[in-house]
Each structure stands twice: as structure tokens, then as C-alpha cells.
Write a protein that holds these residues in place. Sequence first.
Motif, PDB file in Angstrom:
ATOM      1  N   ILE A  25      22.297  21.594 -17.636  1.00  0.00           N
ATOM      2  CA  ILE A  25      21.939  22.795 -16.345  1.00  0.00           C
ATOM      3  C   ILE A  25      20.178  22.629 -16.403  1.00  0.00           C
ATOM      4  N   ILE A  26      19.434  22.456 -16.586  1.00  0.00           N
ATOM      5  CA  ILE A  26      17.906  22.632 -16.813  1.00  0.00           C
ATOM      6  C   ILE A  26      18.095  21.477 -15.012  1.00  0.00           C
ATOM      7  N   ARG A  27      18.191  20.421 -15.636  1.00  0.00           N
ATOM      8  CA  ARG A  27      18.238  19.221 -14.812  1.00  0.00           C
ATOM      9  C   ARG A  27      18.614  19.908 -13.170  1.00  0.00           C
ATOM     10  N   ASP A  28      20.210  20.072 -13.053  1.00  0.00           N
ATOM     11  CA  ASP A  28      20.377  20.814 -11.680  1.00  0.00           C
ATOM     12  C   ASP A  28      19.629  21.348 -11.345  1.00  0.00           C
ATOM     13  N   MET A  29      18.977  22.605 -12.205  1.00  0.00           N
ATOM     14  CA  MET A  29      17.865  24.157 -11.275  1.00  0.00           C
ATOM     15  C   MET A  29      17.157  23.233 -11.310  1.00  0.00           C
ATOM     16  N   MET A  30      16.502  22.484 -11.589  1.00  0.00           N
ATOM     17  CA  MET A  30      15.114  21.328 -11.540  1.00  0.00           C
ATOM     18  C   MET A  30      15.136  20.554 -10.119  1.00  0.00           C
ATOM     19  N   PHE A  31      15.639  19.390 -10.574  1.00  0.00           N
ATOM     20  CA  PHE A  31      16.359  18.559  -9.252  1.00  0.00           C
ATOM     21  C   PHE A  31      17.291  19.236  -8.372  1.00  0.00           C
ATOM     22  N   GLY A  32      18.283  19.850  -8.398  1.00  0.00           N
ATOM     23  CA  GLY A  32      19.632  19.990  -7.773  1.00  0.00           C
ATOM     24  C   GLY A  32      19.506  20.656  -6.853  1.00  0.00           C
ATOM     25  N   GLY A  33      18.791  21.361  -7.303  1.00  0.00           N
ATOM     26  CA  GLY A  33      18.052  22.997  -6.226  1.00  0.00           C
ATOM     27  C   GLY A  33      19.575  23.572  -6.574  1.00  0.00           C
ATOM     28  N   LYS A  34      20.064  24.395  -7.773  1.00  0.00           N
ATOM     29  CA  LYS A  34      21.407  24.867  -8.391  1.00  0.00           C
ATOM     30  C   LYS A  34      20.600  26.160  -8.566  1.00  0.00           C
ATOM     31  N   ARG A  35      21.235  26.973  -8.039  1.00  0.00           N
ATOM     32  CA  ARG A  35      20.615  28.236  -8.604  1.00  0.00           C
ATOM     33  C   ARG A  35      21.421  29.590  -8.777  1.00  0.00           C
ATOM     34  N   HIS A  36      22.922  28.858  -8.539  1.00  0.00           N
ATOM     35  CA  HIS A  36      24.208  29.718  -8.875  1.00  0.00           C
ATOM     36  C   HIS A  36      25.768  29.748  -9.586  1.00  0.00           C
ATOM     37  N   PHE A  37      26.022  30.170 -10.076  1.00  0.00           N
ATOM     38  CA  PHE A  37      26.937  30.214 -11.193  1.00  0.00           C
ATOM     39  C   PHE A  37      28.205  28.538 -10.755  1.00  0.00           C
ATOM     40  N   GLU A  62      16.617  33.002 -24.715  1.00  0.00           N
ATOM     41  CA  GLU A  62      15.087  31.820 -24.828  1.00  0.00           C
ATOM     42  C   GLU A  62      14.090  31.920 -24.074  1.00  0.00           C
ATOM     43  N   GLY A  63      13.878  32.325 -23.071  1.00  0.00           N
ATOM     44  CA  GLY A  63      12.967  32.752 -22.020  1.00  0.00           C
ATOM     45  C   GLY A  63      13.313  31.622 -20.743  1.00  0.00           C
ATOM     46  N   VAL A  64      14.282  30.695 -21.046  1.00  0.00           N
ATOM     47  CA  VAL A  64      13.736  29.373 -20.440  1.00  0.00           C
ATOM     48  C   VAL A  64      14.558  29.794 -18.802  1.00  0.00           C
ATOM     49  N   GLY A  85      10.756  26.948 -18.726  1.00  0.00           N
ATOM     50  CA  GLY A  85      11.475  26.606 -18.483  1.00  0.00           C
ATOM     51  C   GLY A  85      10.927  25.575 -17.616  1.00  0.00           C
ATOM     52  N   ILE A  86      10.211  25.136 -16.491  1.00  0.00           N
ATOM     53  CA  ILE A  86       8.729  24.608 -15.971  1.00  0.00           C
ATOM     54  C   ILE A  86       8.631  23.526 -16.859  1.00  0.00           C
ATOM     55  N   ASP A  87       8.214  24.460 -18.204  1.00  0.00           N
ATOM     56  CA  ASP A  87       7.199  23.187 -18.718  1.00  0.00           C
ATOM     57  C   ASP A  87       8.025  22.101 -19.975  1.00  0.00           C
ATOM     58  N   LEU A  88       9.526  21.960 -19.332  1.00  0.00           N
ATOM     59  CA  LEU A  88       9.763  21.340 -19.316  1.00  0.00           C
ATOM     60  C   LEU A  88      10.357  20.007 -19.311  1.00  0.00           C
ATOM     61  N   LEU A  89       9.586  20.207 -17.534  1.00  0.00           N
ATOM     62  CA  LEU A  89       9.112  19.313 -16.864  1.00  0.00           C
ATOM     63  C   LEU A  89       8.944  18.037 -17.356  1.00  0.00           C
TER      64      LEU A  89
END
Length: 138
Positions: A25-37, A62-64, A85-89
Motif C-alpha cells: 500500500i505504501i509503495r503504491d502511494m509513493m511510486f504509483g500515485g494511488k490515492r483512492h481505495f 499509526e499515523g502513517v 509515512g514519507i520517512d519510510l522511503l
Amino acid sequence: MEKYRSRCAINLAVEVFGDKWSLIIIRDMMFGGKRHFRELLQSDEKISSNILTDRLNMLEREGVISKDSDPEHKQKIIYRLTQKGIDLLPIIIQAVIWSFKYMPFDPEVNRHAKMIVEGGPEVLETVMQQLRKEHLKN
């Protein structure tokens, strides 16, 4: 009741992002630009809707990630990475480096991560700044 199993730093991290689906999920938000369910539901790994719902709720608790109503469609939710969440990169990039060394990866699928790895700390920081711009509210 204790929220976490232990106060070990590795355990604490694993409890938040150590399962397969949370990182996807985090990968898809970071690299895939995914924002919706629905976008997140369409990952190549075929996450089920109940697991996606569970992980999104946990990542929000958890605030990610954070969620807001979509101004263009009031019944949709927009998910965003938080600074946490961004700090997980950098952690994700270290996992990528390990995979590049030991696993049979697809260079085309990993082109964005490869660019960050090859670009070093400067490119990593640029990508983190871009994620802040895209995800964090001013």
C-alpha cells in the motif's frame, strides 16, 4: 491492554509496516500515485478488499497515512502519506537495494526505485520533497 507486543525497536517497526500488504500500500502511494481505495485494490499483488480496509485503518491509526473526503466526489476518500509515512522511503529503498542484489526483479517495474538507488542521497531527498508536496497539507 498494551498496544504493542514489546518495546523492542525492531518489533515496533514490524508491527506498523512489517506485513506484506502495508508495504505494498505504501509503495503504491509513493511510486504509483494511488490515492483512492479502488486504485489501491488494483495492485498487481491482488490484495482483497477486507485486507485493504484493515491495513488502511491500521496505517491511519499509526499515523502513517491520513484520509480526507475527496472534494471532487464526496463519497470517495483520498488517502495521503503523512510525514511519518514519507520517512519510510529510505527504509523501502534499502529493501530495494537488497532485492536488486539477491532477487530476480523486473527492471521495468522497478525503474522508479532504480533511479532513486542510482541517484544516491540527493535523488532520495528530492523524491521525499516531492512526496511532501504531493501528500502533506500546507
